[in-house]
Design an enzyme around this catalytic site. Structure first.
Site, PDB file in Angstrom:
ATOM      1  N   THR A 117      -4.892  -1.122   7.914  1.00  0.00           N
ATOM      2  CA  THR A 117      -5.005  -2.484   6.840  1.00  0.00           C
ATOM      3  C   THR A 117      -5.868  -2.352   5.933  1.00  0.00           C
ATOM      4  O   THR A 117      -5.366  -1.488   5.563  1.00  0.00           O
ATOM      5  CB  THR A 117      -6.249  -2.578   7.801  1.00  0.00           C
ATOM      6  OG1 THR A 117      -7.409  -2.126   7.626  1.00  0.00           O
ATOM      7  CG2 THR A 117      -5.560  -3.081   9.583  1.00  0.00           C
ATOM      8  N   ASP A 118      -5.996  -3.362   5.554  1.00  0.00           N
ATOM      9  CA  ASP A 118      -5.930  -3.129   3.535  1.00  0.00           C
ATOM     10  C   ASP A 118      -7.609  -2.122   3.804  1.00  0.00           C
ATOM     11  O   ASP A 118      -7.638  -1.360   3.421  1.00  0.00           O
ATOM     12  CB  ASP A 118      -6.413  -4.654   3.033  1.00  0.00           C
ATOM     13  CG  ASP A 118      -5.228  -5.275   3.171  1.00  0.00           C
ATOM     14  OD1 ASP A 118      -4.408  -4.311   2.391  1.00  0.00           O
ATOM     15  OD2 ASP A 118      -5.297  -6.194   2.376  1.00  0.00           O
ATOM     16  N   CYS A 119      -8.883  -2.510   3.956  1.00  0.00           N
ATOM     17  CA  CYS A 119      -9.203  -2.139   4.807  1.00  0.00           C
ATOM     18  C   CYS A 119      -9.710  -0.023   5.116  1.00  0.00           C
ATOM     19  O   CYS A 119     -10.355   0.324   5.512  1.00  0.00           O
ATOM     20  CB  CYS A 119     -10.691  -2.764   5.300  1.00  0.00           C
ATOM     21  SG  CYS A 119     -10.118  -3.808   6.613  1.00  0.00           S
ATOM     22  N   TYR A 120      -8.939  -0.572   6.646  1.00  0.00           N
ATOM     23  CA  TYR A 120      -7.959   0.992   7.043  1.00  0.00           C
ATOM     24  C   TYR A 120      -6.881   1.309   6.828  1.00  0.00           C
ATOM     25  O   TYR A 120      -5.744   0.949   7.696  1.00  0.00           O
ATOM     26  CB  TYR A 120      -8.869   0.828   8.587  1.00  0.00           C
ATOM     27  CG  TYR A 120      -9.916   0.831   8.865  1.00  0.00           C
ATOM     28  CD1 TYR A 120     -11.071   1.461   8.971  1.00  0.00           C
ATOM     29  CD2 TYR A 120     -10.523  -0.545   9.169  1.00  0.00           C
ATOM     30  CE1 TYR A 120     -12.358   1.242   8.835  1.00  0.00           C
ATOM     31  CE2 TYR A 120     -11.834  -0.993   9.225  1.00  0.00           C
ATOM     32  CZ  TYR A 120     -12.516   0.179   9.612  1.00  0.00           C
ATOM     33  OH  TYR A 120     -13.801  -0.410   9.691  1.00  0.00           O
TER      34      TYR A 120
END
Ligand code: SF4
Ligand code: SF4
Lengths: 136, 388
Positions: free
Chosen positions: B128-131
């Site tokens: 994901t964008d954060c992970y």
């Protein structure tokens, strides 16, 4: 009187010989067949001999001279004491009461001399403390 | 004669508390009677060590660089449930290895962790964008992870049935190997040492009760799954499987002495958990229940060849009979085996006794008592309308 357990392996040619009969007749031994597997590759016999020590020795020599590979089975299975939880599951499985509960300590003792190598207990032990001794 | 938790804990702190195991106290009560024994003894410790399938552990692995939101998680190739926050997972005791090896599962991962053996962690993610990270393959141990705590939804069954097999073939069950034609019978409760049998109405055991769990100090978290109170009773003791506990405890404080992975042929993996509960002797009623003996505790014998949830018991037997190694079923002498270890149950009760006597373990009063009435419902096939 002593009881000793042996694993006999032999080639197909010898498979027809009346080995157990001769053990009884010539060496005055009591024979208990624990396991027998015979096929086109030859045979594997697991026997318990009961008789005098010297007669057993003579019988073994006779077998070896006839081309049978003879190996004494001191231990068919081993109980891993560190792994055993002393639950007692094996006790009601073993047909010869080789496992016994000490009702003071509630620990399970394994009496090797009672074991007839039937193999029933091996897959009964939940923590996997009963191991088959490899017969190599 | 009455005693409070505060009084007991004061004595424990001073090293003056009289603590006995549930087995030892039986003799004291027989010798001195309930009244005197209640005056003499402050705490009675119980213990059990048996297969408890509904067990598992939450682990927080810590964040990698770059971080990953773990989707699929494998621990030594055993799938762990990761439908939680990024690096949290739950490893269930009965989960088998994904390659189908039936002899290694979640319970073994837990035992390996407790024994300080390295465990391989493989995780994948869609990113994901954060992970952003999509996979990780590394080794963990209890030293490397943040939290690792056991949370077992159902442990310490208050009594349990005895299993036997009337059929023609050997059955491989969670009650062990059952030989044909009533060839044997297996049981699992620790009887007179078993925690919930010694406080059958759970006067002193509730949410927040501090317990001995796998060698650590743990707690009762909730009523266990399948908790029920409507089993028939004899002398106040339930005659069949009844109450249960959900428990929690720190994996990092546990010992492989008291946690053992099990594997049942053709059934699967389970975890043997050593669990003990101290009973504060608040009054004579608590003492009376705590000193009940194996010959006053009974269990139903069930035929596991009958594959139905409504098996009718063949008969009732006492734990004293089960412990002789032989019971009678339909006129036949049948050898018995315990699946839980009485030697280990004793070891648990002894260890707990020692911890209390030395002041390391203080008693807690339950924050909330567990339900006094609870019926266990079955699962039936329903339409949407029927369950609304
Ligand atoms: S079944 Fe296994 S663990 Fe249980 S007493 Fe026998 S050898 Fe020990
Ligand atoms: S192999 Fe058979 S005889 Fe030997 S201990 Fe196991 S069950 Fe008993």
């Amino acid at each position: 009187m002593t009881v000793k357990k042996f694993l006999l392996t032999f080639s197909p040619e010898i498979a027809g010989e009346p080995i157990t009969y001769r053990m009884v007749r010539d060496f005055d031994l009591m024979i208990n067949i624990l396991r027998a597997e015979i096929d086109e590759h030859g045979g594997r016999l697991m026997l318990a001999f009961e008789g005098s020590g010297s007669q057993i020795q003579k019988a073994v020599r006779y077998l070896e001279d006839s081309g049978v590979n003879v190996k004494e089975l001191k231990e068919f299975i081993r109980k891993d004491e560190a792994r055993c939880t002393n639950c007692g599951m094996c006790i009601s499985i073993c047909p010869t009461a080789a496992y016994q509960m000490d009702r003071k300590t509630w620990k399970v003792m394994f009496l090797n001399e009672k074991c007839i190598a039937c193999g029933m207990c091996i897959d009964s032990c939940p923590p996997g403390a009963i191991r088959l001794r490899t017969q190599d | 004669m009455r005693r409070t938790y505060e009084e007991i804990n004061e004595k424990i702190k001073k090293g003056d508390a009289v603590v006995m195991t549930a087995e030892e106290v039986i003799d004291v009560v027989e010798r001195d009677g309930i009244e005197k024994a209640t005056k003499e003894v402050d705490v009675v410790t119980t213990g059990t060590f048996g297969a408890m399938c509904s067990s598992g552990a939450f682990i927080n692995f810590g964040h990698s660089e770059p971080p990953i939101r773990m989707g699929k998680v494998l621990l030594n190739e055993v799938p762990a449930y990761a439908g939680l926050a990024a690096v949290d997972a739950y490893i269930g005791a009965t989960e088998p290895r994904q390659d189908g090896n039936a002899e290694y599962g979640g319970a073994h991962v837990i035992e390996d962790l407790i024994s300080n053996r390295p465990v391989r962690l493989q995780a994948t993610s869609s990113g994901t964008d954060c992970y952003p990270r999509k996979e990780i393959d590394t080794y963990i141990s209890l030293k490397t992870v943040n939290q690792a705590y056991m949370f077992n939804p159902r442990n310490a069954y208050q009594n349990y049935g005895v299993a036997t097999n009337s059929s023609e073939r050997t059955l491989f069950t969670y009650m062990g190997k059952l030989l044909p034609h009533y060839g044997n019978a297996t049981f699992s409760s620790a009887g007179q040492l078993s925690p919930l049998l010694k406080d059958p109405k759970m006067r002193t055991i509730g949410i927040g009760t501090r317990i001995f769990l796998g060698g650590a100090q743990g707690y009762v978290a909730w009523e266990g799954t399948q908790f029920k109170t409507n089993a028939a009773v004899k002398d106040g003791v339930p005659l069949s499987a009844s109450r249960t506990l959900a428990v929690i405890g720190d994996l990092k404080q546990m010992s492989s002495e008291f946690i053992r992975a099990l594997s049942f042929k053709n059934y699967g993996v389970s975890l043997a958990v050593g669990l003990g509960i101290p009973l504060p002797i608040l009054d004579e009623d608590v003492m009376k229940a705590a000193s009940v003996k194996d010959d006053q505790i009974f269990a139903p014998v069930l035929d596991y060849a009958v594959q139905s949830r409504t098996r009718k018991p063949i008969r009732e037997v006492s734990y004293a009979d089960l412990r002789t190694g032989q019971i009678e079923i339909n006129g036949k002498n049948v050898k018995t085996s315990s699946l839980s270890s009485y030697a280990k149950a004793r070891q648990v009760a002894e260890a707990l006794k020692k911890q209390i006597a030395s002041g390391e373990f203080l008693l807690t009063q339950a924050v909330v008592r567990l339900p006094e009435e609870r019926v266990q419902v079955p699962l039936d096939i329903h339409s949407q309308e029927e369950v609304r």
